[in-house]
Design an enzyme around this catalytic site. Sequence first.
Site, PDB file in Angstrom:
ATOM      1  N   ASN A  70      14.364  32.202  29.105  1.00 25.51           N
ATOM      2  CA  ASN A  70      13.827  31.051  27.651  1.00 25.51           C
ATOM      3  C   ASN A  70      11.700  31.791  27.856  1.00 25.51           C
ATOM      4  O   ASN A  70      12.178  32.637  26.110  1.00 25.51           O
ATOM      5  CB  ASN A  70      12.641  29.503  27.523  1.00 25.51           C
ATOM      6  CG  ASN A  70      14.525  29.274  27.494  1.00 25.51           C
ATOM      7  OD1 ASN A  70      15.172  29.272  26.712  1.00 25.51           O
ATOM      8  ND2 ASN A  70      15.284  28.024  28.471  1.00 25.51           N
ATOM      9  N   HIS A 125      13.103  31.014  22.802  1.00 25.22           N
ATOM     10  CA  HIS A 125      14.496  29.427  23.199  1.00 25.22           C
ATOM     11  C   HIS A 125      15.383  29.593  22.641  1.00 25.22           C
ATOM     12  O   HIS A 125      16.643  28.870  22.649  1.00 25.22           O
ATOM     13  CB  HIS A 125      13.798  27.973  22.488  1.00 25.22           C
ATOM     14  CG  HIS A 125      12.733  27.801  23.760  1.00 25.22           C
ATOM     15  ND1 HIS A 125      13.006  27.312  24.737  1.00 25.22           N
ATOM     16  CD2 HIS A 125      10.730  28.140  24.325  1.00 25.22           C
ATOM     17  CE1 HIS A 125      11.755  26.789  25.834  1.00 25.22           C
ATOM     18  NE2 HIS A 125      11.132  27.466  25.356  1.00 25.22           N
ATOM     19  N   ASP A 148      18.958  28.833  23.854  1.00 27.65           N
ATOM     20  CA  ASP A 148      20.132  27.608  23.193  1.00 27.65           C
ATOM     21  C   ASP A 148      21.643  28.626  23.338  1.00 27.65           C
ATOM     22  O   ASP A 148      22.248  27.845  23.361  1.00 27.65           O
ATOM     23  CB  ASP A 148      19.422  27.200  22.073  1.00 27.65           C
ATOM     24  CG  ASP A 148      18.097  26.406  22.523  1.00 27.65           C
ATOM     25  OD1 ASP A 148      17.968  25.797  23.281  1.00 27.65           O
ATOM     26  OD2 ASP A 148      18.052  26.573  21.033  1.00 27.65           O
ATOM     27  N   GLU A 153      19.355  22.188  31.679  1.00 28.11           N
ATOM     28  CA  GLU A 153      20.335  24.038  31.488  1.00 28.11           C
ATOM     29  C   GLU A 153      21.382  23.119  32.996  1.00 28.11           C
ATOM     30  O   GLU A 153      21.801  24.283  33.159  1.00 28.11           O
ATOM     31  CB  GLU A 153      19.583  24.915  32.387  1.00 28.11           C
ATOM     32  CG  GLU A 153      19.030  25.176  33.257  1.00 28.11           C
ATOM     33  CD  GLU A 153      17.511  24.536  33.832  1.00 28.11           C
ATOM     34  OE1 GLU A 153      16.910  23.691  32.060  1.00 28.11           O
ATOM     35  OE2 GLU A 153      16.912  24.678  34.360  1.00 28.11           O
TER      36      GLU A 153
END
Length: 304
Positions: A182, A187, A191, A218
């Site tokens: 990330n 981000h 995702d 996660e």
Amino acid sequence: MNFAGTQKVLVADDDVVNRQVLAELFKPEHTVLLAKNGEQTLERAARHLPDLILLDVVMPDMDGYEVLRRLRADAQTAHITVIFISGLGRPEDEANGLKMGAADYISKPFNETVVMARVAMHLQMVRQRRMLEHLAHVDGLTELANRRRFDEVYEAECQRSRRSGRPLSLALLDIDAFKQYNDFYGHPAGDRALRAVARTAAAGLRRPADLAARYGGEEIVLLLPDTEAAQAQQVVNAICAAIVDLQIPHEASSVAPMLTVSAGGATLNCAAPENSAELFSVADTLLYQAKKAGRNRVEWRKPG
Ligand SMILES: [Mg+2]
């Protein structure tokens, strides 16, 4: 999940003419099932799980009230929407029907347009309720089952397994160096990677009862009912390998040049059955060991 599909309406009436008239009303838009007595109604309701039942009150053998009572007593059919349709038109009959849990009460002789409008309204409510139930059980980002759904299913499967003595396997999967991913890629990319991992995990399951859920962040949890340790380990190994095969670049990882996962798993010890929290904590400890041992690996509890 498809919420726009054809809905099923079960028409239960001992009078053949009523059955035909009602069936004709709903055939163009819905799948129509017919029942001519109480027993048939219960049997078809359990077999086909219709979205709505139009239920005649006055029938020989078993009346509509008794049919509704039995539908409600069976967890499988308890939530089916029932509309009474009855020649008993007194206010107390109607009140009684609604008190018993019918969604609506239509008096005979009925007006076809009114029946169609009321049924359409109730079917719309069924559709909306299904959508809400679905949303309440699904993780918005990954579209896997959410934590709440997992908790429900896990508790039920643990109890079932302890009762039956059949194995239950559980694995926790965690993306390696996901914080670094990330930080490095942002981000939105994180995702996307998480969604790809979730899809791969779900696709790697083999049986209808298997469940993949997003446990948090996660972390993905896999639940494999009726699955021995060796078999479960194979499934989890294959999923982890498939995730590496996605070849999602991870330049910031010290483990590998692509995204990898670690997993810990255990199978319920049926000789000395654990409770759900104990089994979960074993899988969690093994996940931690997989991380400590260098990540990108599966640690499974030794059988026995
Ligand atoms: Mg009748």
